[in-house]
Motif scaffolding. Sequence first.
Motif, PDB file in Angstrom:
ATOM      1  N   TRP A  63       0.922  -1.290  -0.085  1.00 53.65           N
ATOM      2  CA  TRP A  63      -0.030  -0.040  -0.007  1.00 53.65           C
ATOM      3  C   TRP A  63       1.023   1.123  -0.048  1.00 53.65           C
ATOM      4  CZ3 TRP A  63      -4.849   1.994   0.135  1.00 53.65           C
ATOM      5  CH2 TRP A  63      -5.248   3.166   0.797  1.00 53.65           C
ATOM      6  N   GLY A  64       0.409   2.303  -0.662  1.00 58.39           N
ATOM      7  CA  GLY A  64       0.982   3.515  -0.688  1.00 58.39           C
ATOM      8  C   GLY A  64      -0.049   4.655  -0.712  1.00 58.39           C
ATOM      9  N   SER A  65       0.177   5.731   0.033  1.00 59.27           N
ATOM     10  CA  SER A  65      -0.872   6.828   0.040  1.00 59.27           C
ATOM     11  C   SER A  65      -0.035   8.148   0.394  1.00 59.27           C
ATOM     12  CB  SER A  65      -1.968   6.512   0.869  1.00 59.27           C
ATOM     13  OG  SER A  65      -1.411   6.428   2.130  1.00 59.27           O
ATOM     14  N   ALA A  66      -0.644   9.340  -0.356  1.00 51.17           N
ATOM     15  CA  ALA A  66      -0.146  10.495   0.034  1.00 51.17           C
ATOM     16  C   ALA A  66      -1.169  11.620  -0.273  1.00 51.17           C
ATOM     17  CB  ALA A  66       0.951  10.810  -0.899  1.00 51.17           C
ATOM     18  N   GLY A  67      -0.940  12.787   0.467  1.00 48.71           N
ATOM     19  CA  GLY A  67      -2.026  13.861   0.408  1.00 48.71           C
ATOM     20  C   GLY A  67      -1.495  14.930   1.007  1.00 48.71           C
ATOM     21  N   LEU A  68      -1.998  16.185   0.875  1.00 52.59           N
ATOM     22  CA  LEU A  68      -1.806  17.451   1.361  1.00 52.59           C
ATOM     23  C   LEU A  68      -2.401  17.457   2.716  1.00 52.59           C
ATOM     24  CD1 LEU A  68      -2.220  19.889  -1.555  1.00 52.59           C
ATOM     25  CD2 LEU A  68      -0.101  18.943  -0.534  1.00 52.59           C
ATOM     26  N   ASN A  69      -2.008  18.011   3.773  1.00 52.29           N
ATOM     27  CA  ASN A  69      -2.454  18.255   5.186  1.00 52.29           C
ATOM     28  C   ASN A  69      -3.026  19.533   5.127  1.00 52.29           C
ATOM     29  OD1 ASN A  69      -3.066  18.433   7.686  1.00 52.29           O
ATOM     30  ND2 ASN A  69      -0.907  18.636   8.480  1.00 52.29           N
ATOM     31  N   VAL A  70      -4.510  19.482   5.128  1.00 50.19           N
ATOM     32  CA  VAL A  70      -5.541  20.460   4.895  1.00 50.19           C
ATOM     33  C   VAL A  70      -5.946  21.082   6.345  1.00 50.19           C
ATOM     34  CG1 VAL A  70      -6.140  19.864   2.399  1.00 50.19           C
ATOM     35  CG2 VAL A  70      -7.465  18.959   4.680  1.00 50.19           C
ATOM     36  N   TRP A  71      -5.414  20.425   7.302  1.00 47.70           N
ATOM     37  CA  TRP A  71      -5.904  20.752   8.812  1.00 47.70           C
ATOM     38  C   TRP A  71      -4.739  21.759   9.248  1.00 47.70           C
ATOM     39  CZ3 TRP A  71      -8.730  15.715  11.244  1.00 47.70           C
ATOM     40  CH2 TRP A  71      -9.801  15.674  10.425  1.00 47.70           C
ATOM     41  N   THR A  72      -3.906  21.959   8.701  1.00 46.14           N
ATOM     42  CA  THR A  72      -2.734  23.122   9.286  1.00 46.14           C
ATOM     43  C   THR A  72      -2.906  24.253   8.376  1.00 46.14           C
ATOM     44  OG1 THR A  72      -0.583  23.303   9.863  1.00 46.14           O
ATOM     45  CG2 THR A  72      -1.127  22.167   7.953  1.00 46.14           C
ATOM     46  N   SER A  73      -2.500  25.583   9.097  1.00 44.97           N
ATOM     47  CA  SER A  73      -2.622  26.706   8.542  1.00 44.97           C
ATOM     48  C   SER A  73      -1.293  26.799   7.781  1.00 44.97           C
ATOM     49  CB  SER A  73      -2.712  28.003   9.510  1.00 44.97           C
ATOM     50  OG  SER A  73      -1.473  27.595  10.450  1.00 44.97           O
ATOM     51  N   GLU A  74      -0.341  26.077   7.593  1.00 41.35           N
ATOM     52  CA  GLU A  74       1.156  26.080   6.920  1.00 41.35           C
ATOM     53  C   GLU A  74       0.843  25.429   5.624  1.00 41.35           C
ATOM     54  OE1 GLU A  74       4.132  24.312   9.302  1.00 41.35           O
ATOM     55  OE2 GLU A  74       4.093  25.530  10.960  1.00 41.35           O
ATOM     56  N   PRO A  75       0.899  26.239   4.472  1.00 42.74           N
ATOM     57  CA  PRO A  75       0.750  25.662   3.292  1.00 42.74           C
ATOM     58  C   PRO A  75       1.703  24.799   2.868  1.00 42.74           C
ATOM     59  CG  PRO A  75       1.726  27.963   3.077  1.00 42.74           C
ATOM     60  CD  PRO A  75       1.433  27.620   4.612  1.00 42.74           C
ATOM     61  N   GLY A  76       1.397  23.911   1.734  1.00 39.08           N
ATOM     62  CA  GLY A  76       2.430  22.891   1.260  1.00 39.08           C
ATOM     63  C   GLY A  76       2.698  21.659   2.343  1.00 39.08           C
ATOM     64  N   GLN A  77       2.171  21.385   3.275  1.00 43.63           N
ATOM     65  CA  GLN A  77       2.421  20.366   4.224  1.00 43.63           C
ATOM     66  C   GLN A  77       1.719  19.174   3.573  1.00 43.63           C
ATOM     67  OE1 GLN A  77       5.044  21.124   6.486  1.00 43.63           O
ATOM     68  NE2 GLN A  77       4.828  23.051   5.375  1.00 43.63           N
ATOM     69  N   SER A  78       2.479  18.021   3.789  1.00 46.26           N
ATOM     70  CA  SER A  78       2.106  16.660   3.159  1.00 46.26           C
ATOM     71  C   SER A  78       2.507  15.452   3.991  1.00 46.26           C
ATOM     72  CB  SER A  78       2.107  16.693   1.662  1.00 46.26           C
ATOM     73  OG  SER A  78       3.491  16.434   1.359  1.00 46.26           O
ATOM     74  N   GLU A  79       1.699  14.434   3.694  1.00 44.29           N
ATOM     75  CA  GLU A  79       2.099  13.104   4.329  1.00 44.29           C
ATOM     76  C   GLU A  79       2.115  11.866   3.547  1.00 44.29           C
ATOM     77  OE1 GLU A  79      -0.863  12.612   7.623  1.00 44.29           O
ATOM     78  OE2 GLU A  79       0.302  14.374   8.737  1.00 44.29           O
ATOM     79  N   ILE A  80       2.835  11.065   3.875  1.00 46.83           N
ATOM     80  CA  ILE A  80       3.137   9.836   2.953  1.00 46.83           C
ATOM     81  C   ILE A  80       3.141   8.582   3.767  1.00 46.83           C
ATOM     82  CG2 ILE A  80       5.504   9.754   2.444  1.00 46.83           C
ATOM     83  CD1 ILE A  80       5.219   9.060  -0.249  1.00 46.83           C
ATOM     84  N   SER A  81       2.662   7.505   3.150  1.00 47.15           N
ATOM     85  CA  SER A  81       2.572   6.193   3.857  1.00 47.15           C
ATOM     86  C   SER A  81       2.933   5.300   2.832  1.00 47.15           C
ATOM     87  CB  SER A  81       1.416   5.891   4.676  1.00 47.15           C
ATOM     88  OG  SER A  81       1.255   4.677   4.987  1.00 47.15           O
ATOM     89  N   VAL A  82       3.932   4.223   3.159  1.00 42.44           N
ATOM     90  CA  VAL A  82       4.096   3.063   2.319  1.00 42.44           C
ATOM     91  C   VAL A  82       4.342   2.081   3.088  1.00 42.44           C
ATOM     92  CG1 VAL A  82       5.897   2.497   0.568  1.00 42.44           C
ATOM     93  CG2 VAL A  82       5.159   4.751   0.671  1.00 42.44           C
ATOM     94  N   TYR A  83       3.935   0.985   2.927  1.00 42.89           N
ATOM     95  CA  TYR A  83       4.098  -0.507   3.536  1.00 42.89           C
ATOM     96  C   TYR A  83       3.970  -1.580   2.614  1.00 42.89           C
ATOM     97  CZ  TYR A  83      -0.758  -0.185   5.048  1.00 42.89           C
ATOM     98  OH  TYR A  83      -2.394   0.166   4.962  1.00 42.89           O
ATOM     99  N   VAL A  84       4.810  -2.684   2.716  1.00 42.05           N
ATOM    100  CA  VAL A  84       5.241  -3.750   1.677  1.00 42.05           C
ATOM    101  C   VAL A  84       5.196  -5.031   2.715  1.00 42.05           C
ATOM    102  CG1 VAL A  84       6.353  -4.685   0.074  1.00 42.05           C
ATOM    103  CG2 VAL A  84       6.560  -2.321   0.160  1.00 42.05           C
ATOM    104  N   HIS A  85       4.139  -5.988   2.383  1.00 42.25           N
ATOM    105  CA  HIS A  85       4.287  -7.296   2.867  1.00 42.25           C
ATOM    106  C   HIS A  85       5.677  -7.899   2.951  1.00 42.25           C
ATOM    107  CE1 HIS A  85       3.599 -11.542   3.977  1.00 42.25           C
ATOM    108  NE2 HIS A  85       2.272 -11.214   4.083  1.00 42.25           N
ATOM    109  N   PRO A  86       6.158  -8.238   4.313  1.00 50.26           N
ATOM    110  CA  PRO A  86       7.475  -8.807   4.374  1.00 50.26           C
ATOM    111  C   PRO A  86       7.938  -9.656   3.238  1.00 50.26           C
ATOM    112  CG  PRO A  86       6.093  -8.704   6.493  1.00 50.26           C
ATOM    113  CD  PRO A  86       5.405  -8.427   5.594  1.00 50.26           C
ATOM    114  N   ASP A  87       6.987 -10.407   2.919  1.00 49.51           N
ATOM    115  CA  ASP A  87       7.401 -11.604   1.886  1.00 49.51           C
ATOM    116  C   ASP A  87       7.643 -10.805   0.512  1.00 49.51           C
ATOM    117  OD1 ASP A  87       6.860 -13.364   3.664  1.00 49.51           O
ATOM    118  OD2 ASP A  87       5.107 -14.151   3.016  1.00 49.51           O
TER     119      ASP A  87
END
Length: 301
Positions: A63-87
């Motif tokens: 799985w992988g996901s990313a998007g902008l953080n719209v819950w902060t007043s600081e523009p351009g902040q974002s988050e990413i998540s990536v995880y891969v099954h160990p096998d």
Amino acid sequence: MTTRAVVRQAVVDDAEAVAAVRRVVYPYKAMSAQALRHMITVQSPGERFLPLVAVRDGEVVAWGSAGLNVWTSEPGQSEISVYVHPDHRKQGIGTELAERLHQHLTEVGAVRVRTFVHPDGLEFARNLGYDGTRQMHYAGLDLTAELPAQPPTPDGIELVSFDAVDPRTAYTADTIASLDEPSDSPLDAVEYDQWLEEIWNSPSMDKSLSIGAMAGDEMVAFTVVEPATDRIWSGMTGTIPAYRGKGLAKLVKSVALRRAAAAGMTSAYTSNDDENGPMLAVNNWLGYHRVQTELGLLRTL
């Protein structure tokens, strides 16, 4: 010969398989398939959220996901998540997901991206240009064991489950309590309609197990419970500043854990930023034991 994994955008029907991968990778981060289904389908347009999966031989392996953080007043902040099954690691899947997501974030105007990584993933993240900022501790609790005695409810305080409160009351408490939550960006721009759609209406929250402490018509402390089969996740526990130091976080969480145990849940998990000493103390008192520490990392795009 190993078949190459194919990366594509995630769809609702991927939720069960993603939840299964997540449980293997993060046994200490309880999240139901219903919550993942909600994550894939419900976001604010401003987030520009992109969910991806990697599929090999018809099986979701990452799985992988990313998007902008719209819950902060600081523009351009974002988050990413990536995880891969160990096998399926060490085969370029994580790199491909990260590259696709970084490209997406650049295109939608992100200037800084945050992620949390398991210590095993630190070298991978550093090779992608991430650097450390903070630690996040994860702890677990056996709900089949005896909990410490429930603290008394102070005079003037009434305990209620979330299914008996007005959502705007909970929103007000949540947004006030979150203002000084340890983070790389302040949570100071949470709009009610977004919160209602993404938090209150999310199937991840069990309103019968989530508890608020009311002083009259005002919610002054609360804890959110998110079940996933036999486990629960503490979505957020907070107290508004004027009522801190009165043991209310300890009280609401103690009540919620008892209700979860009575409902058949066998274990509870939570996370705490390294800087959040008061909440760490509450969880230690409740009997949580640390099961993992992740590293919060930042990269400038």
